[in-house]
Design a protein around this motif. Sequence first.
Motif, PDB file in Angstrom:
ATOM      1  N   ALA A 360       0.824  -1.210   0.000  1.00  5.56           N
ATOM      2  CA  ALA A 360       0.000   0.000   0.000  1.00  5.56           C
ATOM      3  C   ALA A 360       0.858   1.260   0.000  1.00  5.56           C
ATOM      4  O   ALA A 360       0.572   2.228  -0.724  1.00  5.56           O
ATOM      5  CB  ALA A 360      -0.926  -0.014   1.223  1.00  5.56           C
ATOM      6  N   VAL A 361       1.941   1.253   0.782  1.00  2.26           N
ATOM      7  CA  VAL A 361       2.822   2.425   0.831  1.00  2.26           C
ATOM      8  C   VAL A 361       3.525   2.621  -0.505  1.00  2.26           C
ATOM      9  O   VAL A 361       3.714   3.751  -0.975  1.00  2.26           O
ATOM     10  CB  VAL A 361       3.832   2.270   1.984  1.00  2.26           C
ATOM     11  CG1 VAL A 361       4.902   3.345   1.904  1.00  2.26           C
ATOM     12  CG2 VAL A 361       3.115   2.360   3.324  1.00  2.26           C
ATOM     13  N   PHE A 362       3.920   1.522  -1.146  1.00  2.00           N
ATOM     14  CA  PHE A 362       4.556   1.630  -2.462  1.00  2.00           C
ATOM     15  C   PHE A 362       3.590   2.231  -3.479  1.00  2.00           C
ATOM     16  O   PHE A 362       3.976   3.048  -4.325  1.00  2.00           O
ATOM     17  CB  PHE A 362       5.008   0.254  -2.922  1.00  2.00           C
ATOM     18  CG  PHE A 362       5.674   0.257  -4.276  1.00  2.00           C
ATOM     19  CD1 PHE A 362       6.994   0.630  -4.415  1.00  2.00           C
ATOM     20  CD2 PHE A 362       4.959  -0.093  -5.415  1.00  2.00           C
ATOM     21  CE1 PHE A 362       7.595   0.641  -5.659  1.00  2.00           C
ATOM     22  CE2 PHE A 362       5.549  -0.076  -6.663  1.00  2.00           C
ATOM     23  CZ  PHE A 362       6.879   0.293  -6.782  1.00  2.00           C
ATOM     24  N   THR A 363       2.339   1.836  -3.405  1.00  2.00           N
ATOM     25  CA  THR A 363       1.341   2.393  -4.329  1.00  2.00           C
ATOM     26  C   THR A 363       1.151   3.884  -4.092  1.00  2.00           C
ATOM     27  O   THR A 363       1.009   4.670  -5.045  1.00  2.00           O
ATOM     28  CB  THR A 363       0.012   1.656  -4.159  1.00  2.00           C
ATOM     29  OG1 THR A 363       0.228   0.247  -4.348  1.00  2.00           O
ATOM     30  CG2 THR A 363      -1.019   2.149  -5.163  1.00  2.00           C
ATOM     31  N   LEU A 364       1.153   4.292  -2.831  1.00  2.00           N
ATOM     32  CA  LEU A 364       1.009   5.716  -2.538  1.00  2.00           C
ATOM     33  C   LEU A 364       2.248   6.510  -2.931  1.00  2.00           C
ATOM     34  O   LEU A 364       2.158   7.688  -3.287  1.00  2.00           O
ATOM     35  CB  LEU A 364       0.715   5.914  -1.047  1.00  2.00           C
ATOM     36  CG  LEU A 364      -0.637   5.374  -0.561  1.00  2.00           C
ATOM     37  CD1 LEU A 364      -0.724   5.482   0.959  1.00  2.00           C
ATOM     38  CD2 LEU A 364      -1.780   6.145  -1.216  1.00  2.00           C
ATOM     39  N   CYS A 365       3.424   5.874  -2.836  1.00  2.00           N
ATOM     40  CA  CYS A 365       4.665   6.563  -3.235  1.00  2.00           C
ATOM     41  C   CYS A 365       4.775   6.679  -4.743  1.00  2.00           C
ATOM     42  O   CYS A 365       5.265   7.683  -5.252  1.00  2.00           O
ATOM     43  CB  CYS A 365       5.872   5.803  -2.671  1.00  2.00           C
ATOM     44  SG  CYS A 365       7.459   6.512  -3.146  1.00  2.00           S
TER      45      CYS A 365
END
Length: 409
Positions: A360-365
Motif C-alpha cells: 500500500a505504501v509503495f502504491t502511494l509513493c
Amino acid sequence: MSDSNLENTQPSRPAEDLEKTRVSKTRPESPDLEATQPVLATPSESSPPVVEMQLSFTEPDTTPPLRSGRPRRWPWVLGGLVLILLCGALGGFLGYRAALNLRSQVSSEEVARVATEQFMLALQEQTAGKYDLALKRYEYVISLDPNFPGVQEKLTEVMMAIALAQTPTVTLPVATSTLTPTPDTRAEEEIFNNARQLLANKEWFKTIEVLDALRNKNIAYRTVEVDGMYYVALRFRGLAKINAGALEEGLYDLALVERFASPLDVDAEGVRTWARLYIAGASYWGARWDQVIRYFSQIYPYYPAMRDATGMTAIERYRVALIKYGDQLASAGKYCEAYEQYEASYQVGPDSALDPTATAVFTLCHPATATPQPTIPLTPTPTVETVVPTVETPTPTLETPTEAPSPTP
C-alpha cells in the motif's frame, strides 16, 4: 666585328621571347614617334664597324618558384620525439607502480615473517616457563598482526599461567624482642588450591566465590597471585554474563577487571563497546525509532545475537525498529521514505505480515498515472415515425329494381 667575350656576358633568353622581341621591332611605328627619334648617321664604308647591341626589355616573370620535391620531415621528427617522451613517461609510471606493489608485498611478507618468528620464540619461552618474556612477545605479535592465528589464545594461557605461578615478594618482618607464633595458614592454602583448580577448569563463577572467601579470611595471603586469578576469572565471567543477556552485570565485571590490570584486551573491549551501544539503543525503544536504528545498525553486523534480559536480539530489534519507523513516516505522509525503511527491514529478514502495508505504501509513493480515455461523441439516434395509412373500404350500394323482370320466351 663582334666581341665573343661580350656576347658571353649577355643574358640568354628563350627563343620564343626573342622572336617576340624581333617581331615587335619590325612593327611600323607611328609618324609622330619617328619624328621624335634621333637620326643616326649611316656609317660609311671606311668607318670601322659598329657593334650593334640589341637591348631587349621583357616583362618581369611573375611565375612562383617551383618547390623542391623533397618532403617535409620535421613533423615526423617532432611526432617521434613526442611519442618517445610519452612512452618514457608511461614506462616510468608503470615502473613506479610496480615498485610500490613490490614494496608493499615485501613489507607484508616481512611483517608476516617477523610475526611468525616472534610467535615461535614466544611458544618456546612459554614452554620453558618464561611467561613474562612470552607475554611481551605475544603482545608484540598482536601489534604487528591482530589477526595472527592462535595468538589471542596463547596470550590468555600466558596470563593465566602468570596468575597461577607468580610468586609474591615476601617482606621479612623486623626482628623484635617479642616472639609471635607462626600463623597457621593451612586453611588459606587449601582454599587457594581449590580456587586454582576451579580456574583451570574454567569455572569462573565458582572461582570468584572461592577467591572472595579467601580474601575475607586473610586479605594479605598471596596477594599478587590472587589478584592475577581475579583478573582472569572476572574477565571471562563478565563476557559470559554479557553473552547470557545480563549486560549490566557483565559490564560491571569488566570494570572490576581494570582495577587489577588496565587496559582490557581487544576482544573484551569490543564486547563491552557493543553492550554499551545495546543499552543506549534500547533506552530509546518506543520513543525515538530513528535513534534505535542508529545504535543497532552498528551492533547487528558484528554481534547479531547479543540480547538483554528481554531475550530480544540486536538484529531483531534493528528489524522491528525499521518497521516502526516506517509506520511513523507513513502516518506523516512520507510514503517514499517509509517504503525505504520497509525495504531495509526486508533485507534483514522476511516478514509476511508487512507485505500488505509495504504494498500500500509503495502504491502511494508511486501512484499510477491515469491514462486519459478518448471521448467519443454520441451519435443521436434518429426517431422513425411509422405512418399508418388509412384505407377507406368502399361500401357497396345495392339498387333495388323497380320493374319486374319479364319472363323469357
